[in-house]
Design an enzyme around this catalytic site. Structure first.
Site, PDB file in Angstrom:
ATOM      1  N   PHE A  53      32.713  35.271   5.675  1.00  0.00           N
ATOM      2  CA  PHE A  53      31.846  34.155   6.083  1.00  0.00           C
ATOM      3  C   PHE A  53      30.377  34.612   6.154  1.00  0.00           C
ATOM      4  CE2 PHE A  53      30.408  32.117  10.285  1.00  0.00           C
ATOM      5  CZ  PHE A  53      29.730  31.083   9.662  1.00  0.00           C
ATOM      6  N   TYR A  60      39.491  44.497  19.224  1.00  0.00           N
ATOM      7  CA  TYR A  60      38.198  44.107  18.638  1.00  0.00           C
ATOM      8  C   TYR A  60      37.038  44.608  19.493  1.00  0.00           C
ATOM      9  CZ  TYR A  60      34.686  41.083  16.416  1.00  0.00           C
ATOM     10  OH  TYR A  60      33.579  40.603  15.755  1.00  0.00           O
ATOM     11  N   ALA A  98      27.059  45.102  12.345  1.00  0.00           N
ATOM     12  CA  ALA A  98      27.396  43.800  12.906  1.00  0.00           C
ATOM     13  C   ALA A  98      28.222  44.041  14.164  1.00  0.00           C
ATOM     14  CB  ALA A  98      28.206  42.986  11.901  1.00  0.00           C
ATOM     15  N   LYS A 133      23.862  58.473   5.345  1.00  0.00           N
ATOM     16  CA  LYS A 133      23.343  59.837   5.478  1.00  0.00           C
ATOM     17  C   LYS A 133      23.149  60.459   4.093  1.00  0.00           C
ATOM     18  CE  LYS A 133      24.852  64.173   7.615  1.00  0.00           C
ATOM     19  NZ  LYS A 133      26.142  64.673   7.118  1.00  0.00           N
ATOM     20  N   ASP A 192      34.651  44.431  -0.231  1.00  0.00           N
ATOM     21  CA  ASP A 192      35.576  43.676   0.620  1.00  0.00           C
ATOM     22  C   ASP A 192      36.995  43.974   0.165  1.00  0.00           C
ATOM     23  OD1 ASP A 192      36.896  41.377   2.031  1.00  0.00           O
ATOM     24  OD2 ASP A 192      34.822  40.727   2.334  1.00  0.00           O
ATOM     25  N   TYR A 235      32.366  55.381  -2.518  1.00  0.00           N
ATOM     26  CA  TYR A 235      31.550  55.988  -3.573  1.00  0.00           C
ATOM     27  C   TYR A 235      30.689  54.903  -4.217  1.00  0.00           C
ATOM     28  CZ  TYR A 235      29.960  57.990  -7.875  1.00  0.00           C
ATOM     29  OH  TYR A 235      29.144  58.403  -8.892  1.00  0.00           O
TER      30      TYR A 235
END
Ligand code: UDP
Length: 314
Positions: free
Chosen positions: A11, A145, A114, A105, A31, A62
């Protein structure tokens, strides 16, 4: 900039892909599609500035070539996901955040996490300011969560302090809009789906619990500004307009002309009683505040869900 957006088919991730592309950046979306949906980014196929990689971000990431920023948005985030995917949530918050920071890094990239209003748990301070440390039950069903995101914040600050990575943390409050999953189980898709099918809306508890709903377009603008700022400590982004769930249900029934009314169901455990962001920090340092009213945003959202339902019914 060349940016990697994890959860890029979700979303918020997919709306961020659009925003960064509109502003002239190159976007790589990653994703694993467990809660993200390829249809959210289907319109970007063929865009030379856009790449999609289907991958679980808990595995080694990668990316060939330079990366200037990573926005870590991968995670199941709905209370129904807390029951279905608790281990995946803990892994993406812990291992996924670690992989994304490791990539930053290696590439000298900036990192934006987020995070969530859930770090405040069932808050004892209202409205919630960034310096409140929260009231979380680590072993409750929301614990997976909440603790994943709290760990992710700790990991982000550790990479900042130990490796000097440029990091940003956004604490996102309830957000809604087109591209939410119809079956996501959160209050907005539940109520709108029920109303459009002419069913009664399921209010959990007595509906006196409050939430503050931010339209996605306001939210992603705030996130963009935060990434471009130099603020390392967490910033709340959300809409401070607070509404009870009962009042919200009445509003949806009014807006959709649904006559089936409301039914009351048991309140899930550890459901926060109050939630409203204090956004004075975002106002001060990002010159940001939401612009879209709840009615305006809900009109767009209802129209979106109507299309999805009609599509599903063929
Ligand atoms: N809720 C409700 N009916 C529903 C779904 C949710 O009354 O069909 C309530 C839920 O108990 C919570 C609020 O609406 O108090 C917001 O729930 P949501 O799942 O959207 O996310 P939360 O803000 O709790 O993480």
């Amino acid at each position: 900039m060349r940016v990697l957006i994890t959860g890029g088919a979700g979303f918020l991730g997919s709306h961020l892909c659009d925003l960064f592309l509109q502003r002239g950046h190159q976007v790589i979306a990653m994703d694993n599609l467990i809660t993200g949906n390829i249809r959210n980014i289907a319109h970007l196929a063929g865009n030379d500035n856009f790449t999609f990689i289907k991958q679980d971000v808990t595995e080694y990431i990668y990316i060939a070539g330079p990366v200037d920023a990573v926005l870590h948005f991968a995670s199941p985030a709905s209370p129904v996901d807390f029951i279905q995917f608790p281990i995946k949530i803990l892994k993406v918050g812990a291992l996924g955040t670690h992989k994304a920071l490791g990539l930053c890094k290696a590439k000298g990239a900036r990192f934006l996490l987020a995070s969530t209003s859930e770090v405040y748990g069932d808050p004892l301070v209202h409205p919630q300011r960034e310096d409140y440390w929260g009231n979380v039950n680590p072993i409750g069903i929301r614990g997976a969560y909440d603790e994943a995101k709290r760990f992710a914040e700790a990991m982000t600050m550790a990479y900042h302090r130990q490796h000097g990575i440029e990091t940003r943390i956004v604490r996102i409050f309830n957000t809604y809009g087109p591209r939410m999953r119809l079956d996501d189980g959160r209050v907005v898709p539940n109520f709108v789906g029920q109303a459009l099918r002419g069913e009664p809306l399921t209010v959990y508890g007595d509906g006196s619990q409050t939430r503050s709903f931010c339209y996605y377009a306001d939210l992603i603008e705030g996130i963009y500004r935060l990434l471009m700022s130099d603020e390392v400590e967490p910033v709340n982004i959300g809409n401070p307009e607070e509404v009870s769930i009962l009042r919200f249900a009445q509003l949806i029934n009014e807006m959709t002309g649904n006559r089936a009314g409301i039914v009351f169901q048991p309140l899930p455990p550890n459901d926060p009683k109050l939630r409203r962001p204090d956004i004075s920090k975002a106002r001060r340092i990002l010159n940001w505040e939401p612009k879209v009213s709840l009615e305006e945003g809900m009109r767009e959202t209802i129209a979106y869900f109507k299309d999805r339902l009609e599509e599903a019914e063929g």
